[in-house]
Design an enzyme around this catalytic site. Sequence first.
Site, PDB file in Angstrom:
ATOM      1  CG  ASP A  25     -57.813 -12.270 -25.504  1.00  0.00           C
ATOM      2  OD1 ASP A  25     -57.961 -11.777 -26.630  1.00  0.00           O
ATOM      3  OD2 ASP A  25     -58.243 -11.721 -24.472  1.00  0.00           O
ATOM      4  CE  LYS A 130     -60.241  -9.632 -26.021  1.00  0.00           C
ATOM      5  NZ  LYS A 130     -59.793  -9.493 -24.637  1.00  0.00           N
ATOM      6  CB  CYS A 163     -61.147 -12.388 -22.503  1.00  0.00           C
ATOM      7  SG  CYS A 163     -60.083 -11.147 -21.736  1.00  0.00           S
TER       8      CYS A 163
HETATM    9  N1  TIU Z   1     -58.051 -12.951 -22.045  1.00  0.00           N
HETATM   10  C1  TIU Z   1     -58.392 -12.863 -20.776  1.00  0.00           C
HETATM   11  O1  TIU Z   1     -59.221 -13.623 -20.282  1.00  0.00           O
HETATM   12  N2  TIU Z   1     -57.740 -11.916 -19.993  1.00  0.00           N
HETATM   13  C2  TIU Z   1     -57.467 -12.081 -18.666  1.00  0.00           C
HETATM   14  O2  TIU Z   1     -56.892 -11.191 -18.035  1.00  0.00           O
HETATM   15  N3  TIU Z   1     -57.829 -13.269 -18.095  1.00  0.00           N
HETATM   16  C3  TIU Z   1     -57.540 -13.716 -16.848  1.00  0.00           C
HETATM   17  O3  TIU Z   1     -58.052 -14.780 -16.468  1.00  0.00           O
HETATM   18  N4  TIU Z   1     -56.693 -13.043 -16.094  1.00  0.00           N
END
Ligand code: TIU
Length: 233
Positions: A25, A130, A163
Site C-alpha cells: 500500500d 485488496k 495493513c
Molecule cells: N494500508 C493501511 O495500513 N491502511 C490503513 O488504513 N492504515 C492506517 O493506518 N489507517
Amino acid sequence: MVFISALPYDYELPFNGKIALLIIDMQRDFLEPGGFGDALGNDVSRLQAIVPTVKQLLEAFRTYKLPVFQTIEGHQPDLSDCPPAKLLRGKSQLKIGDVGPMGRILILGEAGNAIIPELEPLPGETVIAKPGKGAFFHTKLESLLREKEITHLIVTGVTTEVCVQTTMREANDRGFECLLVEDATESYFPNFKQSTLEMIRAQGGIVGWTAKAESVIDALEKTYKAVATSVTL
Ligand code: TIU
C-alpha cells in the site's frame, strides 16, 4: 547458506527463486495530503521517510530478477466490496468514495489510489488490489505465491501496525517465512511501529523476523549476484 542478520535470530535465505518482495500500500492515499490517511486525521508526511529504502529494495529485487508483489487498498466505484462497518468507521468528514483533491477517496483507478511514482510497478510486476487490511483477504495473492513456489516473503510498506502487520500475520498462518524490513515500513504512530516490530519477533519470532534493509540487500547480493550475472552473460 546465506543468512540475513535479523531478529530474533538470523533468517536463512533460500537459494533459488523462492523469495519475493511484498510492498504493501505505498499509495498516494496514505502518503500524500488529501488522501485516505489524511482524511482519518493523520500526519501523512511521516511516511515519506521510507520511500528511498523501499525503492532500494525494489531495485535489488529487480536486479536479481526476483518477484515483486505490490498491493493497493481500494474499493470498486460502487462500493460493493466495502462493508458498511468500514465505510462508517471513524466518522471522518471525507469518507471512502467521497471526492477529495486526488479524486474519490480509496477508490480503485482514482489518482489518489495509485502507487507513488517513485515505486511505480514495471510491466509484468504484480499489483494486487485488496478491499481489506490484510492482503490475503478476498485476493488471489496466496494462489499467485503458490504458483511461483514462493516460500519466503520480505515485507515492506505502510502502515506497520495496520495493513503490514495484518498481512504478515495472514502470511505466517499460511506457512510463509516472513521478514519485515524495519526501515522500509512506517506508521503514523512511531510507538505503534516499534511495538509491532517487537510483537512480531517476540516469543522466538512468533510472526516472523525483522531486519534492516542493508542486511537484506547484502544477503541478496551474496546469494543472487552470481546467478544474475550468469543469466546476463
Ligand atoms: N494500508 C493501511 O495500513 N491502511 C490503513 O488504513 N492504515 C492506517 O493506518 N489507517
